[in-house]
Write a protein that holds these residues in place. Sequence first.
Motif, PDB file in Angstrom:
ATOM      1  N   UNK A 191       0.832  -1.212   0.000  1.00  7.90           N
ATOM      2  CA  UNK A 191       0.000   0.000   0.000  1.00  7.90           C
ATOM      3  C   UNK A 191       0.865   1.260   0.000  1.00  7.90           C
ATOM      4  N   UNK A 192       0.225   2.400   0.058  1.00  6.94           N
ATOM      5  CA  UNK A 192       0.952   3.661  -0.060  1.00  6.94           C
ATOM      6  C   UNK A 192       1.802   3.957   1.166  1.00  6.94           C
ATOM      7  N   UNK A 193       1.541   3.253   2.262  1.00  7.72           N
ATOM      8  CA  UNK A 193       2.355   3.398   3.474  1.00  7.72           C
ATOM      9  C   UNK A 193       3.530   2.432   3.473  1.00  7.72           C
ATOM     10  N   UNK A 194       3.733   1.745   2.363  1.00  6.80           N
ATOM     11  CA  UNK A 194       4.783   0.726   2.226  1.00  6.80           C
ATOM     12  C   UNK A 194       4.557  -0.462   3.153  1.00  6.80           C
ATOM     13  N   UNK A 195       3.316  -0.680   3.557  1.00 11.48           N
ATOM     14  CA  UNK A 195       3.001  -1.948   4.224  1.00 11.48           C
ATOM     15  C   UNK A 195       3.020  -3.019   3.139  1.00 11.48           C
ATOM     16  N   UNK A 196       3.799  -4.048   3.383  1.00 11.59           N
ATOM     17  CA  UNK A 196       4.051  -5.060   2.358  1.00 11.59           C
ATOM     18  C   UNK A 196       3.827  -6.452   2.934  1.00 11.59           C
ATOM     19  N   UNK A 197       3.111  -7.256   2.181  1.00  8.44           N
ATOM     20  CA  UNK A 197       2.821  -8.618   2.641  1.00  8.44           C
ATOM     21  C   UNK A 197       3.036  -9.600   1.486  1.00  8.44           C
ATOM     22  N   UNK A 198       3.519 -10.764   1.854  1.00 11.34           N
ATOM     23  CA  UNK A 198       3.780 -11.826   0.875  1.00 11.34           C
ATOM     24  C   UNK A 198       3.106 -13.114   1.318  1.00 11.34           C
ATOM     25  N   UNK A 199       2.746 -13.920   0.327  1.00  9.27           N
ATOM     26  CA  UNK A 199       2.292 -15.258   0.621  1.00  9.27           C
ATOM     27  C   UNK A 199       3.470 -16.218   0.650  1.00  9.27           C
ATOM     28  N   UNK A 200       3.163 -17.482   0.872  1.00  9.79           N
ATOM     29  CA  UNK A 200       4.203 -18.516   0.923  1.00  9.79           C
ATOM     30  C   UNK A 200       4.504 -19.107  -0.446  1.00  9.79           C
ATOM     31  N   UNK A 201       3.685 -18.769  -1.408  1.00  8.58           N
ATOM     32  CA  UNK A 201       3.945 -19.220  -2.764  1.00  8.58           C
ATOM     33  C   UNK A 201       3.269 -20.539  -3.102  1.00  8.58           C
ATOM     34  N   UNK A 202       3.120 -20.753  -4.397  1.00 12.50           N
ATOM     35  CA  UNK A 202       2.602 -22.020  -4.907  1.00 12.50           C
ATOM     36  C   UNK A 202       3.509 -22.475  -6.042  1.00 12.50           C
ATOM     37  N   UNK A 203       3.896 -23.755  -6.063  1.00 10.20           N
ATOM     38  CA  UNK A 203       4.862 -24.212  -7.069  1.00 10.20           C
ATOM     39  C   UNK A 203       4.200 -24.533  -8.400  1.00 10.20           C
ATOM     40  N   UNK A 204       4.874 -24.157  -9.443  1.00  9.72           N
ATOM     41  CA  UNK A 204       4.465 -24.483 -10.799  1.00  9.72           C
ATOM     42  C   UNK A 204       5.623 -25.190 -11.491  1.00  9.72           C
ATOM     43  N   UNK A 205       5.335 -26.345 -12.038  1.00  8.45           N
ATOM     44  CA  UNK A 205       6.337 -27.093 -12.796  1.00  8.45           C
ATOM     45  C   UNK A 205       5.805 -27.343 -14.198  1.00  8.45           C
ATOM     46  N   UNK A 206       6.588 -26.946 -15.183  1.00  5.55           N
ATOM     47  CA  UNK A 206       6.208 -27.138 -16.577  1.00  5.55           C
ATOM     48  C   UNK A 206       7.191 -28.125 -17.188  1.00  5.55           C
ATOM     49  N   UNK A 207       6.689 -29.302 -17.479  1.00 10.28           N
ATOM     50  CA  UNK A 207       7.567 -30.362 -17.970  1.00 10.28           C
ATOM     51  C   UNK A 207       6.757 -31.374 -18.750  1.00 10.28           C
ATOM     52  N   UNK A 208       7.398 -31.935 -19.758  1.00 13.05           N
ATOM     53  CA  UNK A 208       6.750 -32.999 -20.518  1.00 13.05           C
ATOM     54  C   UNK A 208       7.162 -34.361 -19.980  1.00 13.05           C
TER      55      UNK A 208
END
Length: 120
Positions: free
Chosen positions: A103-120
């Motif tokens: 936000x404009x107050x530089x409050x910053x939040x992150x998630x833990x992420x989700x993995x994506x694998x692209x492979x044949x």
Amino acid sequence: QVQLVESGGGLVQPGESLRLSCAVSGIDIRSFDMSWYRQAPGMREFLAREFLVQINRNFDVTFSPSAEGRFTISRDNGRNMVFLQMTNLKPEDTARYYCRALNINDDEYWGQGTPVTVSS
């Protein structure tokens, strides 16, 4: 307590699509610019996260070159959620994908992420 929870990742073949979701609680995303980042395997440093795309509070979208043309971001303020639609996925898109709120107050939040694998 602020939480960002990404979901929708998985294993796909080259050329396929995925839709990632970011469910946010503890803040109202209407006050936040929302972004997606990714971190490739083996890149352990925080600064190794690659910016992909942002949708700001006014619904303006900014793409990185690697995301433009294949990725689409959207937000649903009523559900407090953000989405990343990815098409024509390539092996080099393999990474952990993160949602970020700022936000404009530089409050910053992150998630833990989700993995994506692209492979044949």
